[in-house]
Scaffold this motif. Structure first.
Motif, PDB file in Angstrom:
ATOM      1  N   SER A 126      -3.145  -0.803  -2.615  1.00 51.54           N
ATOM      2  CA  SER A 126      -3.939   0.291  -2.064  1.00 51.54           C
ATOM      3  C   SER A 126      -5.068  -0.302  -1.235  1.00 51.54           C
ATOM      4  CB  SER A 126      -4.496   1.185  -3.174  1.00 51.54           C
ATOM      5  OG  SER A 126      -5.330   0.448  -4.035  1.00 51.54           O
ATOM      6  N   GLY A 127      -5.599   0.519  -0.332  1.00 52.95           N
ATOM      7  CA  GLY A 127      -6.722   0.074   0.488  1.00 52.95           C
ATOM      8  C   GLY A 127      -6.330  -0.618   1.781  1.00 52.95           C
ATOM      9  N   ILE A 128      -5.031  -0.655   2.055  1.00 55.09           N
ATOM     10  CA  ILE A 128      -4.546  -1.258   3.292  1.00 55.09           C
ATOM     11  C   ILE A 128      -3.472  -0.363   3.903  1.00 55.09           C
ATOM     12  CG2 ILE A 128      -4.994  -3.666   2.711  1.00 55.09           C
ATOM     13  CD1 ILE A 128      -2.044  -3.928   1.885  1.00 55.09           C
ATOM     14  N   ASN A 129      -3.239  -0.538   5.208  1.00 51.68           N
ATOM     15  CA  ASN A 129      -2.100   0.107   5.854  1.00 51.68           C
ATOM     16  C   ASN A 129      -0.893  -0.758   5.518  1.00 51.68           C
ATOM     17  OD1 ASN A 129      -0.239   1.385   7.451  1.00 51.68           O
ATOM     18  ND2 ASN A 129      -1.624   1.567   9.213  1.00 51.68           N
ATOM     19  N   PHE A 130      -0.296  -0.456   4.391  1.00 44.89           N
ATOM     20  CA  PHE A 130       0.641  -1.349   3.726  1.00 44.89           C
ATOM     21  C   PHE A 130       1.746  -1.849   4.647  1.00 44.89           C
ATOM     22  CE2 PHE A 130       2.564  -3.184   0.055  1.00 44.89           C
ATOM     23  CZ  PHE A 130       3.923  -3.006   0.168  1.00 44.89           C
ATOM     24  N   ARG A 131       2.317  -0.973   5.436  1.00 45.04           N
ATOM     25  CA  ARG A 131       3.507  -1.340   6.210  1.00 45.04           C
ATOM     26  C   ARG A 131       3.200  -2.390   7.274  1.00 45.04           C
ATOM     27  NH1 ARG A 131       3.679   1.357  11.132  1.00 45.04           N
ATOM     28  NH2 ARG A 131       2.067   2.956  11.386  1.00 45.04           N
ATOM     29  N   LEU A 132       1.914  -2.610   7.563  1.00 46.62           N
ATOM     30  CA  LEU A 132       1.539  -3.571   8.592  1.00 46.62           C
ATOM     31  C   LEU A 132       1.314  -4.980   8.044  1.00 46.62           C
ATOM     32  CD1 LEU A 132      -0.992  -1.474  10.700  1.00 46.62           C
ATOM     33  CD2 LEU A 132       1.477  -1.750  11.035  1.00 46.62           C
ATOM     34  N   HIS A 133       1.322  -5.114   6.720  1.00 45.57           N
ATOM     35  CA  HIS A 133       0.905  -6.375   6.127  1.00 45.57           C
ATOM     36  C   HIS A 133       2.055  -7.124   5.476  1.00 45.57           C
ATOM     37  CE1 HIS A 133      -3.460  -5.920   6.586  1.00 45.57           C
ATOM     38  NE2 HIS A 133      -3.184  -4.629   6.523  1.00 45.57           N
ATOM     39  N   THR A 134       2.109  -8.419   5.754  1.00 47.83           N
ATOM     40  CA  THR A 134       2.991  -9.287   4.983  1.00 47.83           C
ATOM     41  C   THR A 134       2.474  -9.374   3.549  1.00 47.83           C
ATOM     42  OG1 THR A 134       3.693 -10.607   6.874  1.00 47.83           O
ATOM     43  CG2 THR A 134       3.801 -11.662   4.723  1.00 47.83           C
ATOM     44  N   MET A 135       3.397  -9.263   2.612  1.00 44.67           N
ATOM     45  CA  MET A 135       3.062  -9.359   1.191  1.00 44.67           C
ATOM     46  C   MET A 135       3.702 -10.622   0.622  1.00 44.67           C
ATOM     47  SD  MET A 135       1.250  -6.673   0.775  1.00 44.67           S
ATOM     48  CE  MET A 135       1.064  -6.738  -1.015  1.00 44.67           C
ATOM     49  N   ALA A 136       3.071 -11.165  -0.394  1.00 46.78           N
ATOM     50  CA  ALA A 136       3.572 -12.419  -0.964  1.00 46.78           C
ATOM     51  C   ALA A 136       3.459 -12.396  -2.485  1.00 46.78           C
ATOM     52  CB  ALA A 136       2.788 -13.595  -0.408  1.00 46.78           C
ATOM     53  N   TRP A 137       4.335 -13.153  -3.108  1.00 48.27           N
ATOM     54  CA  TRP A 137       4.229 -13.477  -4.531  1.00 48.27           C
ATOM     55  C   TRP A 137       3.962 -14.978  -4.644  1.00 48.27           C
ATOM     56  CZ3 TRP A 137       3.951 -10.132  -8.480  1.00 48.27           C
ATOM     57  CH2 TRP A 137       4.432  -8.848  -8.283  1.00 48.27           C
ATOM     58  N   HIS A 138       2.987 -15.307  -5.459  1.00 43.63           N
ATOM     59  CA  HIS A 138       2.676 -16.687  -5.808  1.00 43.63           C
ATOM     60  C   HIS A 138       2.785 -16.818  -7.319  1.00 43.63           C
ATOM     61  CE1 HIS A 138       0.504 -17.730  -1.910  1.00 43.63           C
ATOM     62  NE2 HIS A 138       0.643 -16.411  -1.831  1.00 43.63           N
ATOM     63  N   ARG A 139       2.807 -18.049  -7.798  1.00 42.97           N
ATOM     64  CA  ARG A 139       2.787 -18.272  -9.240  1.00 42.97           C
ATOM     65  C   ARG A 139       1.981 -19.516  -9.568  1.00 42.97           C
ATOM     66  NH1 ARG A 139       9.158 -19.873 -10.314  1.00 42.97           N
ATOM     67  NH2 ARG A 139       9.098 -21.971  -9.367  1.00 42.97           N
ATOM     68  N   GLN A 140       1.472 -19.523 -10.786  1.00 43.24           N
ATOM     69  CA  GLN A 140       0.710 -20.672 -11.249  1.00 43.24           C
ATOM     70  C   GLN A 140       1.045 -20.950 -12.699  1.00 43.24           C
ATOM     71  OE1 GLN A 140      -3.551 -20.437 -10.688  1.00 43.24           O
ATOM     72  NE2 GLN A 140      -3.743 -22.669 -10.763  1.00 43.24           N
TER      73      GLN A 140
ATOM     74  N   ILE B 168       7.306 -11.370   2.327  1.00 43.32           N
ATOM     75  CA  ILE B 168       8.085 -10.356   3.031  1.00 43.32           C
ATOM     76  C   ILE B 168       7.184  -9.712   4.067  1.00 43.32           C
ATOM     77  CG2 ILE B 168       7.627  -8.578   1.267  1.00 43.32           C
ATOM     78  CD1 ILE B 168      10.534  -7.564   1.876  1.00 43.32           C
ATOM     79  N   SER B 169       7.671  -9.656   5.305  1.00 47.05           N
ATOM     80  CA  SER B 169       6.891  -9.067   6.376  1.00 47.05           C
ATOM     81  C   SER B 169       6.917  -7.545   6.283  1.00 47.05           C
ATOM     82  CB  SER B 169       7.460  -9.502   7.728  1.00 47.05           C
ATOM     83  OG  SER B 169       8.720  -8.890   7.949  1.00 47.05           O
ATOM     84  N   GLY B 170       6.095  -6.905   7.102  1.00 48.26           N
ATOM     85  CA  GLY B 170       6.086  -5.451   7.102  1.00 48.26           C
ATOM     86  C   GLY B 170       7.450  -4.864   7.460  1.00 48.26           C
TER      87      GLY B 170
END
Length: 115
Positions: free
Chosen positions: A25-39, A51-53
């Motif tokens: 939330s708080g972003i124009n989601f479809r315009l943003h690349t999203m990522a998963w990281h792990r530690q 994954i790109s928009g």
């Protein structure tokens, strides 16, 4: 304010599957690349998948063929389907995006894979 909330972690045996979700939330989601990281304990945080928009996905080599990242631009959600899990996949998994000049992170969800 950007909020990322992960869910879906848990404990499984090797060879099992889990599906992680991240609600944004708080972003124009479809315009943003999203990522998963792990530690993992004692290790640096590492990139798992992006994954790109438009839906183009990339993976780190060690998860290729086992993990699938996807997104729902209506529900503002990104998912990580993890199959054939291995003990070395044990880590805290974080959702991430870049917006307004900053990196934004969720609090993470624990994934534990036992042998």
């Amino acid at each position: 304010q950007v909020h990322l909330v992960e869910s879906g972690g848990g404990s499984v045996q090797a060879g099992g599957s889990l599906r992680l979700s991240c609600a944004a939330s708080g972003i124009n989601f479809r315009l943003h690349t999203m990522a998963w990281h792990r530690q993992a304990p004692g290790n640096q945080r590492e990139l798992v998948a992006t994954i790109s928009g438009g839906g183009s996905a990339n993976y780190t080599d060690v998860v290729k063929g086992r993990f699938t990242i996807s997104r729902d631009n209506v529900r503002n959600t990104v998912r990580l389907q993890m199959n054939n899990l291995k003990p070395e996949d044990t880590a805290v998994y974080y959702c991430n995006t870049k917006a307004r000049g900053f990196d934004w992170w969720g609090r993470g969800t624990q994934v534990t894979v036992s042998s």
